[in-house]
Design a protein around this motif. Structure first.
Motif, mmCIF file in Angstrom:
data_model
loop_
_atom_site.group_PDB
_atom_site.id
_atom_site.type_symbol
_atom_site.label_atom_id
_atom_site.label_comp_id
_atom_site.label_asym_id
_atom_site.label_seq_id
_atom_site.Cartn_x
_atom_site.Cartn_y
_atom_site.Cartn_z
ATOM 1 N N ASP A 1 0.817 -1.207 0.000
ATOM 2 C CA ASP A 1 0.000 0.000 0.000
ATOM 3 C C ASP A 1 0.858 1.268 0.000
ATOM 4 O OD1 ASP A 1 -2.354 -1.395 -0.089
ATOM 5 O OD2 ASP A 1 -2.743 -1.247 2.059
ATOM 6 N N ALA A 2 2.114 1.152 0.413
ATOM 7 C CA ALA A 2 3.028 2.295 0.390
ATOM 8 C C ALA A 2 3.552 2.429 -1.040
ATOM 9 C CB ALA A 2 4.178 2.064 1.360
ATOM 10 N N ALA A 3 3.061 3.398 -1.754
ATOM 11 C CA ALA A 3 3.411 3.497 -3.176
ATOM 12 C C ALA A 3 3.631 4.946 -3.579
ATOM 13 C CB ALA A 3 2.317 2.861 -4.034
ATOM 14 N N PRO A 4 4.785 5.528 -3.408
ATOM 15 C CA PRO A 4 5.956 4.910 -2.781
ATOM 16 C C PRO A 4 5.891 5.011 -1.258
ATOM 17 C CG PRO A 4 6.534 7.102 -3.525
ATOM 18 C CD PRO A 4 5.089 6.855 -3.936
ATOM 19 N N GLY A 5 6.699 4.177 -0.626
ATOM 20 C CA GLY A 5 6.837 4.229 0.821
ATOM 21 C C GLY A 5 8.047 5.060 1.195
ATOM 22 N N ILE A 6 8.101 5.452 2.449
ATOM 23 C CA ILE A 6 9.260 6.183 2.964
ATOM 24 C C ILE A 6 9.865 5.357 4.088
ATOM 25 C CG2 ILE A 6 10.089 8.264 4.120
ATOM 26 C CD1 ILE A 6 7.770 9.753 2.739
ATOM 27 N N LEU A 7 11.128 5.017 3.925
ATOM 28 C CA LEU A 7 11.864 4.281 4.945
ATOM 29 C C LEU A 7 12.647 5.297 5.771
ATOM 30 C CD1 LEU A 7 12.874 1.593 6.141
ATOM 31 C CD2 LEU A 7 14.719 1.666 4.447
ATOM 32 N N ARG A 8 12.371 5.374 7.077
ATOM 33 C CA ARG A 8 13.087 6.278 7.967
ATOM 34 C C ARG A 8 13.981 5.443 8.876
ATOM 35 N NH1 ARG A 8 9.107 8.816 10.594
ATOM 36 N NH2 ARG A 8 8.890 10.283 8.878
ATOM 37 N N LEU A 9 15.270 5.715 8.833
ATOM 38 C CA LEU A 9 16.235 4.990 9.657
ATOM 39 C C LEU A 9 16.328 5.617 11.044
ATOM 40 C CD1 LEU A 9 19.021 4.385 7.006
ATOM 41 C CD2 LEU A 9 17.114 2.909 7.641
ATOM 42 N N PRO A 10 16.901 4.896 12.015
ATOM 43 C CA PRO A 10 16.982 5.421 13.384
ATOM 44 C C PRO A 10 17.677 6.784 13.490
ATOM 45 C CG PRO A 10 17.472 3.090 13.388
ATOM 46 C CD PRO A 10 17.376 3.510 11.939
ATOM 47 N N ASP A 11 18.599 7.091 12.567
ATOM 48 C CA ASP A 11 19.283 8.394 12.630
ATOM 49 C C ASP A 11 18.485 9.505 11.966
ATOM 50 O OD1 ASP A 11 19.584 7.968 9.902
ATOM 51 O OD2 ASP A 11 21.773 7.947 9.943
ATOM 52 N N GLY A 12 17.278 9.197 11.448
ATOM 53 C CA GLY A 12 16.406 10.196 10.855
ATOM 54 C C GLY A 12 16.507 10.325 9.349
ATOM 55 N N THR A 13 17.510 9.697 8.722
ATOM 56 C CA THR A 13 17.604 9.769 7.263
ATOM 57 C C THR A 13 16.461 8.980 6.646
ATOM 58 O OG1 THR A 13 19.144 7.904 7.197
ATOM 59 C CG2 THR A 13 20.102 10.121 7.196
ATOM 60 N N GLU A 14 16.024 9.421 5.452
ATOM 61 C CA GLU A 14 14.877 8.805 4.793
ATOM 62 C C GLU A 14 15.186 8.506 3.338
ATOM 63 O OE1 GLU A 14 11.675 11.592 5.175
ATOM 64 O OE2 GLU A 14 11.282 11.022 7.250
ATOM 65 N N GLY A 15 14.507 7.499 2.817
ATOM 66 C CA GLY A 15 14.583 7.168 1.400
ATOM 67 C C GLY A 15 13.252 6.600 0.945
ATOM 68 N N GLU A 16 12.912 6.853 -0.316
ATOM 69 C CA GLU A 16 11.668 6.321 -0.879
ATOM 70 C C GLU A 16 11.920 4.949 -1.489
ATOM 71 O OE1 GLU A 16 10.150 9.200 -3.679
ATOM 72 O OE2 GLU A 16 8.833 9.990 -2.133
ATOM 73 N N GLY B 1 10.101 -7.561 -0.830
ATOM 74 C CA GLY B 1 11.309 -7.077 -1.482
ATOM 75 C C GLY B 1 11.052 -5.637 -1.878
ATOM 76 N N ILE B 2 12.093 -4.812 -1.832
ATOM 77 C CA ILE B 2 11.923 -3.408 -2.202
ATOM 78 C C ILE B 2 12.998 -2.972 -3.185
ATOM 79 C CG2 ILE B 2 10.819 -2.784 -0.029
ATOM 80 C CD1 ILE B 2 13.511 -1.326 0.682
ATOM 81 N N SER B 3 12.671 -1.930 -3.920
ATOM 82 C CA SER B 3 13.617 -1.251 -4.789
ATOM 83 C C SER B 3 13.618 0.214 -4.389
ATOM 84 C CB SER B 3 13.174 -1.406 -6.251
ATOM 85 O OG SER B 3 14.077 -0.742 -7.110
ATOM 86 N N GLY B 4 14.807 0.744 -4.112
ATOM 87 C CA GLY B 4 14.917 2.133 -3.690
ATOM 88 C C GLY B 4 14.698 3.095 -4.829
ATOM 89 N N LEU B 5 14.148 4.256 -4.513
ATOM 90 C CA LEU B 5 13.944 5.334 -5.473
ATOM 91 C C LEU B 5 14.825 6.498 -5.034
ATOM 92 C CD1 LEU B 5 10.044 5.243 -5.545
ATOM 93 C CD2 LEU B 5 11.583 4.200 -7.197
ATOM 94 N N GLY B 6 15.733 6.926 -5.868
ATOM 95 C CA GLY B 6 16.617 8.030 -5.500
ATOM 96 C C GLY B 6 17.751 7.577 -4.626
ATOM 97 N N PRO B 7 18.403 8.533 -3.945
ATOM 98 C CA PRO B 7 19.575 8.215 -3.133
ATOM 99 C C PRO B 7 19.260 7.288 -1.971
ATOM 100 C CG PRO B 7 19.301 10.590 -3.399
ATOM 101 C CD PRO B 7 18.075 9.947 -3.948
ATOM 102 N N ALA B 8 20.212 6.426 -1.640
ATOM 103 C CA ALA B 8 20.057 5.526 -0.494
ATOM 104 C C ALA B 8 20.109 6.324 0.793
ATOM 105 C CB ALA B 8 21.172 4.480 -0.494
ATOM 106 N N PRO B 9 19.294 5.962 1.786
ATOM 107 C CA PRO B 9 19.307 6.678 3.061
ATOM 108 C C PRO B 9 20.417 6.175 3.996
ATOM 109 C CG PRO B 9 17.592 5.023 3.085
ATOM 110 C CD PRO B 9 18.207 4.997 1.709
ATOM 111 N N PHE B 10 21.332 5.412 3.468
ATOM 112 C CA PHE B 10 22.438 4.854 4.246
ATOM 113 C C PHE B 10 23.682 4.853 3.360
ATOM 114 C CE2 PHE B 10 20.197 1.571 2.036
ATOM 115 C CZ PHE B 10 21.181 0.736 1.535
ATOM 116 N N GLY B 11 24.855 4.679 3.958
ATOM 117 C CA GLY B 11 26.092 4.794 3.206
ATOM 118 C C GLY B 11 26.717 3.515 2.905
#
Length: 83
Positions: A46-61, A73-83
């Motif tokens: 139902d999350a289309a797109p979804g937002i993944l928020r990491l514990p440090d507050g960074t987010e990615g779609e 399974g997921i596919s990221g949209l745009g920059p990764a919210p982690f390094g």
């Protein structure tokens, strides 16, 4: 989609397109993907797109791509919210 937030267990990776190795930089042609699992009574599709928020507050779609509603399974949209 409606702003619902649920805790998830995430397994994530960043990949680099091997065809870009000439003049290699870490910022060229990166993608991220993985899986999300939750015990909450939600359908992660139902999350289309979804937002993944990491514990440090960074987010990615992301978009859910496969699997049952609570372990996708997921596919990221745009920059990764982690390094």
């Amino acid at each position: 989609m409606d702003g619902t937030e649920v805790p998830v267990l995430a397994s994530l990776v960043i990949t680099l397109d091997p065809s870009t190795v000439e003049n290699f930089t870490y910022d060229r042609m990166k993608t991220w993907a993985g899986s999300l699992q939750t015990d909450a009574d939600v359908d992660l599709f139902d999350a289309a797109p979804g937002i993944l928020r990491l514990p440090d507050g960074t987010e990615g779609e992301f978009m859910a791509t496969s699997g049952p509603a609570n372990h996708v399974g997921i596919s990221g949209l745009g920059p990764a919210p982690f390094g």
